[in-house]
Motif scaffolding. Structure first.
Motif, PDB file in Angstrom:
ATOM      1  N   ASP A  23       0.804  -1.223   0.000  1.00  0.00           N
ATOM      2  CA  ASP A  23       0.000   0.000   0.000  1.00  0.00           C
ATOM      3  C   ASP A  23       0.838   1.275   0.000  1.00  0.00           C
ATOM      4  O   ASP A  23       0.295   2.382   0.083  1.00  0.00           O
ATOM      5  CB  ASP A  23      -0.939   0.010   1.215  1.00  0.00           C
ATOM      6  N   ALA A  24       2.149   1.143  -0.091  1.00  0.00           N
ATOM      7  CA  ALA A  24       3.030   2.308  -0.005  1.00  0.00           C
ATOM      8  C   ALA A  24       2.776   3.318  -1.122  1.00  0.00           C
ATOM      9  O   ALA A  24       2.770   4.527  -0.874  1.00  0.00           O
ATOM     10  CB  ALA A  24       4.487   1.866  -0.003  1.00  0.00           C
ATOM     11  N   ALA A  25       2.556   2.860  -2.332  1.00  0.00           N
ATOM     12  CA  ALA A  25       2.325   3.779  -3.450  1.00  0.00           C
ATOM     13  C   ALA A  25       1.043   4.581  -3.239  1.00  0.00           C
ATOM     14  O   ALA A  25       1.012   5.796  -3.479  1.00  0.00           O
ATOM     15  CB  ALA A  25       2.272   3.019  -4.770  1.00  0.00           C
ATOM     16  N   ALA A  26      -0.022   3.930  -2.783  1.00  0.00           N
ATOM     17  CA  ALA A  26      -1.286   4.626  -2.527  1.00  0.00           C
ATOM     18  C   ALA A  26      -1.126   5.630  -1.387  1.00  0.00           C
ATOM     19  O   ALA A  26      -1.648   6.746  -1.452  1.00  0.00           O
ATOM     20  CB  ALA A  26      -2.389   3.622  -2.215  1.00  0.00           C
ATOM     21  N   ALA A  27      -0.409   5.250  -0.345  1.00  0.00           N
ATOM     22  CA  ALA A  27      -0.180   6.152   0.781  1.00  0.00           C
ATOM     23  C   ALA A  27       0.605   7.379   0.332  1.00  0.00           C
ATOM     24  O   ALA A  27       0.265   8.508   0.700  1.00  0.00           O
ATOM     25  CB  ALA A  27       0.558   5.424   1.900  1.00  0.00           C
ATOM     26  N   ASN A  28       1.643   7.178  -0.451  1.00  0.00           N
ATOM     27  CA  ASN A  28       2.427   8.298  -0.972  1.00  0.00           C
ATOM     28  C   ASN A  28       1.573   9.218  -1.835  1.00  0.00           C
ATOM     29  O   ASN A  28       1.684  10.443  -1.744  1.00  0.00           O
ATOM     30  CB  ASN A  28       3.622   7.791  -1.777  1.00  0.00           C
ATOM     31  N   ALA A  29       0.712   8.646  -2.658  1.00  0.00           N
ATOM     32  CA  ALA A  29      -0.170   9.446  -3.510  1.00  0.00           C
ATOM     33  C   ALA A  29      -1.119  10.287  -2.657  1.00  0.00           C
ATOM     34  O   ALA A  29      -1.346  11.469  -2.957  1.00  0.00           O
ATOM     35  CB  ALA A  29      -0.950   8.547  -4.459  1.00  0.00           C
ATOM     36  N   ALA A  30      -1.663   9.707  -1.603  1.00  0.00           N
ATOM     37  CA  ALA A  30      -2.585  10.430  -0.725  1.00  0.00           C
ATOM     38  C   ALA A  30      -1.885  11.603  -0.045  1.00  0.00           C
ATOM     39  O   ALA A  30      -2.436  12.708   0.041  1.00  0.00           O
ATOM     40  CB  ALA A  30      -3.176   9.482   0.311  1.00  0.00           C
ATOM     41  N   VAL A  31      -0.665  11.374   0.416  1.00  0.00           N
ATOM     42  CA  VAL A  31       0.098  12.439   1.071  1.00  0.00           C
ATOM     43  C   VAL A  31       0.406  13.562   0.085  1.00  0.00           C
ATOM     44  O   VAL A  31       0.231  14.745   0.401  1.00  0.00           O
ATOM     45  CB  VAL A  31       1.401  11.869   1.686  1.00  0.00           C
ATOM     46  N   ARG A  32       0.834  13.208  -1.103  1.00  0.00           N
ATOM     47  CA  ARG A  32       1.197  14.215  -2.114  1.00  0.00           C
ATOM     48  C   ARG A  32       0.007  15.042  -2.581  1.00  0.00           C
ATOM     49  O   ARG A  32       0.135  16.226  -2.874  1.00  0.00           O
ATOM     50  CB  ARG A  32       1.845  13.543  -3.320  1.00  0.00           C
ATOM     51  N   ILE A  33      -1.170  14.437  -2.656  1.00  0.00           N
ATOM     52  CA  ILE A  33      -2.326  15.130  -3.239  1.00  0.00           C
ATOM     53  C   ILE A  33      -3.062  16.037  -2.249  1.00  0.00           C
ATOM     54  O   ILE A  33      -3.819  16.904  -2.663  1.00  0.00           O
ATOM     55  CB  ILE A  33      -3.297  14.106  -3.868  1.00  0.00           C
ATOM     56  N   CYS A  34      -2.793  15.891  -0.973  1.00  0.00           N
ATOM     57  CA  CYS A  34      -3.490  16.709   0.031  1.00  0.00           C
ATOM     58  C   CYS A  34      -3.153  18.185  -0.173  1.00  0.00           C
ATOM     59  O   CYS A  34      -1.995  18.588  -0.061  1.00  0.00           O
ATOM     60  CB  CYS A  34      -3.104  16.276   1.443  1.00  0.00           C
ATOM     61  N   PRO A  35      -4.162  19.031  -0.441  1.00  0.00           N
ATOM     62  CA  PRO A  35      -3.899  20.437  -0.726  1.00  0.00           C
ATOM     63  C   PRO A  35      -3.479  21.261   0.494  1.00  0.00           C
ATOM     64  O   PRO A  35      -2.973  22.372   0.340  1.00  0.00           O
ATOM     65  CB  PRO A  35      -5.220  20.945  -1.301  1.00  0.00           C
ATOM     66  N   VAL A  36      -3.675  20.736   1.688  1.00  0.00           N
ATOM     67  CA  VAL A  36      -3.312  21.484   2.901  1.00  0.00           C
ATOM     68  C   VAL A  36      -2.208  20.793   3.697  1.00  0.00           C
ATOM     69  O   VAL A  36      -1.921  21.168   4.833  1.00  0.00           O
ATOM     70  CB  VAL A  36      -4.548  21.747   3.791  1.00  0.00           C
ATOM     71  N   ALA A  37      -1.600  19.760   3.114  1.00  0.00           N
ATOM     72  CA  ALA A  37      -0.495  19.021   3.749  1.00  0.00           C
ATOM     73  C   ALA A  37      -0.852  18.513   5.144  1.00  0.00           C
ATOM     74  O   ALA A  37      -0.085  18.641   6.087  1.00  0.00           O
ATOM     75  CB  ALA A  37       0.768  19.870   3.775  1.00  0.00           C
ATOM     76  N   ALA A  38      -2.036  17.921   5.255  1.00  0.00           N
ATOM     77  CA  ALA A  38      -2.490  17.388   6.533  1.00  0.00           C
ATOM     78  C   ALA A  38      -2.006  15.964   6.791  1.00  0.00           C
ATOM     79  O   ALA A  38      -2.162  15.456   7.897  1.00  0.00           O
ATOM     80  CB  ALA A  38      -4.017  17.433   6.616  1.00  0.00           C
ATOM     81  N   LEU A  39      -1.440  15.331   5.776  1.00  0.00           N
ATOM     82  CA  LEU A  39      -0.961  13.960   5.916  1.00  0.00           C
ATOM     83  C   LEU A  39       0.551  13.910   5.734  1.00  0.00           C
ATOM     84  O   LEU A  39       1.114  14.691   4.984  1.00  0.00           O
ATOM     85  CB  LEU A  39      -1.595  13.055   4.849  1.00  0.00           C
ATOM     86  N   ARG A  40       1.182  12.987   6.446  1.00  0.00           N
ATOM     87  CA  ARG A  40       2.602  12.727   6.229  1.00  0.00           C
ATOM     88  C   ARG A  40       2.885  11.275   6.547  1.00  0.00           C
ATOM     89  O   ARG A  40       2.121  10.619   7.255  1.00  0.00           O
ATOM     90  CB  ARG A  40       3.489  13.666   7.011  1.00  0.00           C
ATOM     91  N   LEU A  41       3.990  10.789   6.010  1.00  0.00           N
ATOM     92  CA  LEU A  41       4.429   9.423   6.250  1.00  0.00           C
ATOM     93  C   LEU A  41       5.626   9.454   7.188  1.00  0.00           C
ATOM     94  O   LEU A  41       6.521  10.294   7.043  1.00  0.00           O
ATOM     95  CB  LEU A  41       4.806   8.724   4.949  1.00  0.00           C
TER      96      LEU A  41
END
Length: 63
Positions: A43-61
Protein backbone atom coordinates in the motif's frame (compact mmCIF):
# COMPACT_ATOMS: atom_id res chain seq x y z
CA UNK A 1 5.59 3.09 7.49
CA UNK A 2 2.83 5.01 9.22
CA UNK A 3 0.39 7.64 7.94
CA UNK A 4 0.04 10.57 10.32
CA UNK A 5 -2.87 12.99 10.17
CA UNK A 6 -2.75 16.59 11.38
CA UNK A 7 -6.46 16.67 12.17
CA UNK A 8 -6.77 20.45 12.78
CA UNK A 9 -5.19 21.10 9.38
CA UNK A 10 -7.46 18.66 7.48
CA UNK A 11 -10.28 20.45 5.63
CA UNK A 12 -12.04 17.32 4.37
CA UNK A 13 -11.43 17.82 0.65
CA UNK A 14 -11.42 14.04 0.11
CA UNK A 15 -8.66 13.94 -2.48
CA UNK A 16 -6.64 11.58 -0.28
CA UNK A 17 -9.64 9.26 -0.04
CA UNK A 18 -9.82 9.17 -3.83
CA UNK A 19 -6.10 8.37 -4.05
CA UNK A 20 -6.15 5.66 -1.37
CA UNK A 21 -9.71 4.47 -0.62
CA UNK A 22 -8.38 1.24 0.85
CA UNK A 23 -6.47 3.21 3.50
CA UNK A 24 -8.81 6.05 4.51
CA UNK A 25 -12.29 7.51 4.17
CA UNK A 26 -14.33 10.55 5.12
CA UNK A 27 -16.99 9.83 7.71
CA UNK A 28 -20.53 11.22 7.67
CA UNK A 29 -19.28 14.46 9.28
CA UNK A 30 -16.55 14.97 6.67
CA UNK A 31 -13.78 13.95 9.07
CA UNK A 32 -10.93 11.85 7.69
CA UNK A 33 -10.61 8.39 9.23
CA UNK A 34 -7.42 6.38 8.75
CA UNK A 35 -8.58 2.80 8.27
CA UNK A 36 -5.02 1.49 7.93
CA UNK A 37 -2.56 3.80 9.71
CA UNK A 38 0.26 1.22 9.44
CA UNK A 39 1.08 0.87 5.74
CA UNK A 40 2.83 -2.18 4.31
CA UNK A 41 4.84 -2.31 1.08
CA UNK A 42 1.76 -3.25 -0.97
CA UNK A 43 0.00 0.00 0.00
CA UNK A 44 3.03 2.31 0.00
CA UNK A 45 2.33 3.78 -3.45
CA UNK A 46 -1.29 4.63 -2.53
CA UNK A 47 -0.18 6.15 0.78
CA UNK A 48 2.43 8.30 -0.97
CA UNK A 49 -0.17 9.45 -3.51
CA UNK A 50 -2.58 10.43 -0.72
CA UNK A 51 0.10 12.44 1.07
CA UNK A 52 1.20 14.22 -2.11
CA UNK A 53 -2.33 15.13 -3.24
CA UNK A 54 -3.49 16.71 0.03
CA UNK A 55 -3.90 20.44 -0.73
CA UNK A 56 -3.31 21.48 2.90
CA UNK A 57 -0.49 19.02 3.75
CA UNK A 58 -2.49 17.39 6.53
CA UNK A 59 -0.96 13.96 5.92
CA UNK A 60 2.60 12.73 6.23
CA UNK A 61 4.43 9.42 6.25
CA UNK A 62 6.80 8.41 9.03
CA UNK A 63 9.00 5.39 9.42
Amino acid sequence: MRIELDRPRCEGHGLCEEAAPELMHLDDDGELVLDVPEVDAADAAAANAAVRICPVAALRLSV
